[in-house]
Motif scaffolding. Structure first.
Motif, short mmCIF file in Angstrom:
data_model
loop_
_atom_site.label_atom_id
_atom_site.label_comp_id
_atom_site.label_asym_id
_atom_site.label_seq_id
_atom_site.Cartn_x
_atom_site.Cartn_y
_atom_site.Cartn_z
N GLN A 1 0.83 -1.20 0.00
CA GLN A 1 0.00 0.00 0.00
C GLN A 1 0.87 1.25 0.00
O GLN A 1 0.60 2.22 -0.70
CB GLN A 1 -0.92 -0.01 1.22
CG GLN A 1 -1.85 1.17 1.28
CD GLN A 1 -2.73 1.13 2.53
OE1 GLN A 1 -2.54 0.31 3.42
NE2 GLN A 1 -3.67 2.02 2.59
N TRP A 2 1.95 1.21 0.79
CA TRP A 2 2.85 2.36 0.85
C TRP A 2 3.45 2.64 -0.53
O TRP A 2 3.48 3.78 -0.99
CB TRP A 2 3.98 2.11 1.86
CG TRP A 2 4.86 3.32 2.00
CD1 TRP A 2 4.71 4.35 2.87
CD2 TRP A 2 6.00 3.64 1.19
NE1 TRP A 2 5.69 5.29 2.67
CE2 TRP A 2 6.50 4.88 1.64
CE3 TRP A 2 6.66 3.01 0.14
CZ2 TRP A 2 7.61 5.49 1.07
CZ3 TRP A 2 7.76 3.62 -0.44
CH2 TRP A 2 8.23 4.85 0.03
N LEU A 3 3.91 1.58 -1.21
CA LEU A 3 4.55 1.75 -2.51
C LEU A 3 3.59 2.29 -3.55
O LEU A 3 3.96 3.15 -4.36
CB LEU A 3 5.18 0.42 -2.96
CG LEU A 3 6.13 0.49 -4.14
CD1 LEU A 3 7.25 1.49 -3.90
CD2 LEU A 3 6.70 -0.90 -4.43
N VAL A 4 2.35 1.83 -3.54
CA VAL A 4 1.34 2.34 -4.47
C VAL A 4 1.16 3.84 -4.28
O VAL A 4 1.17 4.62 -5.24
CB VAL A 4 0.00 1.59 -4.29
CG1 VAL A 4 -1.14 2.32 -5.00
CG2 VAL A 4 0.11 0.16 -4.79
N LEU A 5 0.99 4.27 -3.03
CA LEU A 5 0.81 5.70 -2.75
C LEU A 5 2.05 6.49 -3.13
O LEU A 5 1.95 7.57 -3.73
CB LEU A 5 0.48 5.90 -1.27
CG LEU A 5 0.31 7.34 -0.82
CD1 LEU A 5 -0.86 8.01 -1.55
CD2 LEU A 5 0.11 7.42 0.68
N TYR A 6 3.21 5.97 -2.81
CA TYR A 6 4.46 6.66 -3.12
C TYR A 6 4.60 6.88 -4.63
O TYR A 6 4.95 7.97 -5.08
CB TYR A 6 5.63 5.84 -2.57
CG TYR A 6 6.97 6.53 -2.64
CD1 TYR A 6 7.24 7.63 -1.84
CD2 TYR A 6 7.97 6.06 -3.48
CE1 TYR A 6 8.48 8.26 -1.88
CE2 TYR A 6 9.21 6.68 -3.53
CZ TYR A 6 9.45 7.78 -2.72
OH TYR A 6 10.67 8.40 -2.77
N GLU A 7 4.30 5.84 -5.41
CA GLU A 7 4.38 5.99 -6.87
C GLU A 7 3.33 6.96 -7.39
O GLU A 7 3.62 7.76 -8.29
CB GLU A 7 4.22 4.62 -7.54
CG GLU A 7 5.43 3.72 -7.34
CD GLU A 7 5.24 2.37 -8.00
OE1 GLU A 7 5.96 2.11 -8.99
OE2 GLU A 7 4.38 1.59 -7.53
N ARG A 8 2.13 6.93 -6.84
CA ARG A 8 1.08 7.88 -7.26
C ARG A 8 1.49 9.32 -7.02
O ARG A 8 1.08 10.22 -7.75
CB ARG A 8 -0.22 7.61 -6.51
CG ARG A 8 -1.04 6.54 -7.08
CD ARG A 8 -2.40 6.50 -6.44
NE ARG A 8 -3.04 5.24 -6.77
CZ ARG A 8 -3.84 4.58 -5.98
NH1 ARG A 8 -4.17 5.06 -4.80
NH2 ARG A 8 -4.36 3.45 -6.36
N CYS A 9 2.27 9.54 -5.97
CA CYS A 9 2.71 10.89 -5.62
C CYS A 9 3.94 11.31 -6.42
O CYS A 9 4.44 12.42 -6.25
CB CYS A 9 2.99 10.98 -4.13
SG CYS A 9 1.53 10.88 -3.10
N GLY A 10 4.45 10.42 -7.27
CA GLY A 10 5.59 10.75 -8.11
C GLY A 10 6.91 10.14 -7.66
O GLY A 10 7.95 10.39 -8.27
N GLY A 11 6.88 9.35 -6.61
CA GLY A 11 8.09 8.71 -6.13
C GLY A 11 8.47 7.50 -6.97
O GLY A 11 7.64 6.97 -7.71
#
Length: 143
Positions: free
Chosen positions: A81-91
């Motif tokens: 879940q963390w990785l999905v959010l991080y990628e959505r934010c541009g990470g």
């Protein structure tokens, strides 16, 4: 001329406040060694019920607890879940040739990226996230 004592009082108060702020900064930068140390940090950070402490103070308390828990990752941290959010934010991440995997983020970092990185550090999830990325890269290569 009546304002001179007031100015001196204000200067003295400002000096005392600056000393207190510096002492708190040093205290929260110190690694706690006992539950009592963490409790003291929490009591200082949460001393005013009408005020929410800053992320740095909350992070110090959470990291202090994690340190006392043998740096175990949080049981509530979900690396996927963390990785999905991080990628959505541009990470994202990079792996320079022959080097370790490194998380990267756009500059300036958005609020979402900053919140994600804060969560990663306070939950002790970095190793879990890096392991998940490694697994995904291995699956992609194998496919």
């Amino acid at each position: 001329m009546c304002s001179a004592p007031l100015d001196n009082d204000q200067q003295a108060e400002d000096a005392r406040y600056s000393v207190m702020i510096e002492a708190e900064r040093k205290l929260f930068a110190t690694k706690p060694r006992t539950v009592t140390d963490v409790r003291a940090l929490a009591e200082i950070a949460f001393r005013d019920p009408d005020s929410i402490p800053g992320a740095d103070l909350i992070g110090s308390v959470l990291n202090g607890l994690r340190d006392l828990d043998d740096n175990a990752p949080s049981p509530t941290f979900d690396p996927e879940q963390w990785l999905v959010l991080y990628e959505r934010c541009g990470g994202g991440w990079v792996r320079p040739a022959g080097r370790e995997l490194t998380l990267c983020a756009p500059v300036p970092a958005s609020d979402g990226i900053q919140a994600s990185l804060w969560e990663l550090e306070t939950r002790g999830g970095r190793e879990q996230v890096l392991r998940l990325i490694e697994e995904r890269e291995a699956e992609r290569i194998a496919a």
